[in-house]
Motif scaffolding. Sequence first.
Motif, PDB file in Angstrom:
ATOM      1  N   GLU A 120      -8.631   2.865  -9.936  1.00  0.00           N
ATOM      2  CA  GLU A 120      -9.745   2.050 -10.425  1.00  0.00           C
ATOM      3  C   GLU A 120     -10.259   2.570 -11.774  1.00  0.00           C
ATOM      4  N   ALA A 129       0.812  -1.214   0.000  1.00  0.00           N
ATOM      5  CA  ALA A 129       0.000   0.000   0.000  1.00  0.00           C
ATOM      6  C   ALA A 129       0.844   1.263   0.000  1.00  0.00           C
ATOM      7  N   ARG A 184      -9.056  -4.764  -1.033  1.00  0.00           N
ATOM      8  CA  ARG A 184      -8.872  -4.048   0.237  1.00  0.00           C
ATOM      9  C   ARG A 184      -9.113  -4.954   1.443  1.00  0.00           C
ATOM     10  N   ASP A 213      -7.094   6.114  -5.017  1.00  0.00           N
ATOM     11  CA  ASP A 213      -7.877   4.893  -5.198  1.00  0.00           C
ATOM     12  C   ASP A 213      -8.879   5.045  -6.343  1.00  0.00           C
ATOM     13  N   THR A 214      -9.575   6.149  -6.367  1.00  0.00           N
ATOM     14  CA  THR A 214     -10.563   6.401  -7.415  1.00  0.00           C
ATOM     15  C   THR A 214      -9.906   6.395  -8.789  1.00  0.00           C
ATOM     16  N   SER A 262      -5.153   9.968  -0.702  1.00  0.00           N
ATOM     17  CA  SER A 262      -5.310   8.516  -0.809  1.00  0.00           C
ATOM     18  C   SER A 262      -6.661   8.128  -1.405  1.00  0.00           C
ATOM     19  N   GLU A 263      -7.710   8.866  -1.086  1.00  0.00           N
ATOM     20  CA  GLU A 263      -9.023   8.558  -1.660  1.00  0.00           C
ATOM     21  C   GLU A 263      -9.055   8.858  -3.157  1.00  0.00           C
ATOM     22  N   ARG A 286      -7.235   1.243   2.060  1.00  0.00           N
ATOM     23  CA  ARG A 286      -6.770   1.893   0.835  1.00  0.00           C
ATOM     24  C   ARG A 286      -5.244   2.021   0.832  1.00  0.00           C
ATOM     25  N   ILE A 329      -8.441  -3.173  -7.083  1.00  0.00           N
ATOM     26  CA  ILE A 329      -7.875  -3.054  -5.735  1.00  0.00           C
ATOM     27  C   ILE A 329      -8.598  -4.011  -4.794  1.00  0.00           C
ATOM     28  N   ARG A 355      -2.517   5.042   2.951  1.00  0.00           N
ATOM     29  CA  ARG A 355      -3.461   5.422   4.015  1.00  0.00           C
ATOM     30  C   ARG A 355      -2.860   6.383   5.034  1.00  0.00           C
TER      31      ARG A 355
END
Length: 85
Positions: free
Chosen positions: A73, A29, A81, A69-70, A65-66, A55, A79, A58
């Motif tokens: 993808e 990660a 998790r 991830d978006t 980090s959010e 995620r 991913i 983190r």
Amino acid sequence: DGSIPRHAISSDGFFELETLPRRAVVVGAGYIAVELAGVLQALGTETSLVVRKERALRNFDDMISETLDTEMERHGITIFRNTNG
């Protein structure tokens, strides 16, 4: 004995690949795992990222980090998790 199985490489081994794999799973990660997953996907390898918690990155700012991830993808990286390593 600490050896890496035949079908696994370390992040350093990536630079020794003579051909790109058709599929790859990156475990981790941190920023090196995230970067490696992104490069492999961009080069055409079907890539999955396996993280222990919710995620990647983190410990960075939540927005970073959010969004990461978006975007991973959105670019086709799968991913997995909360695998609890």
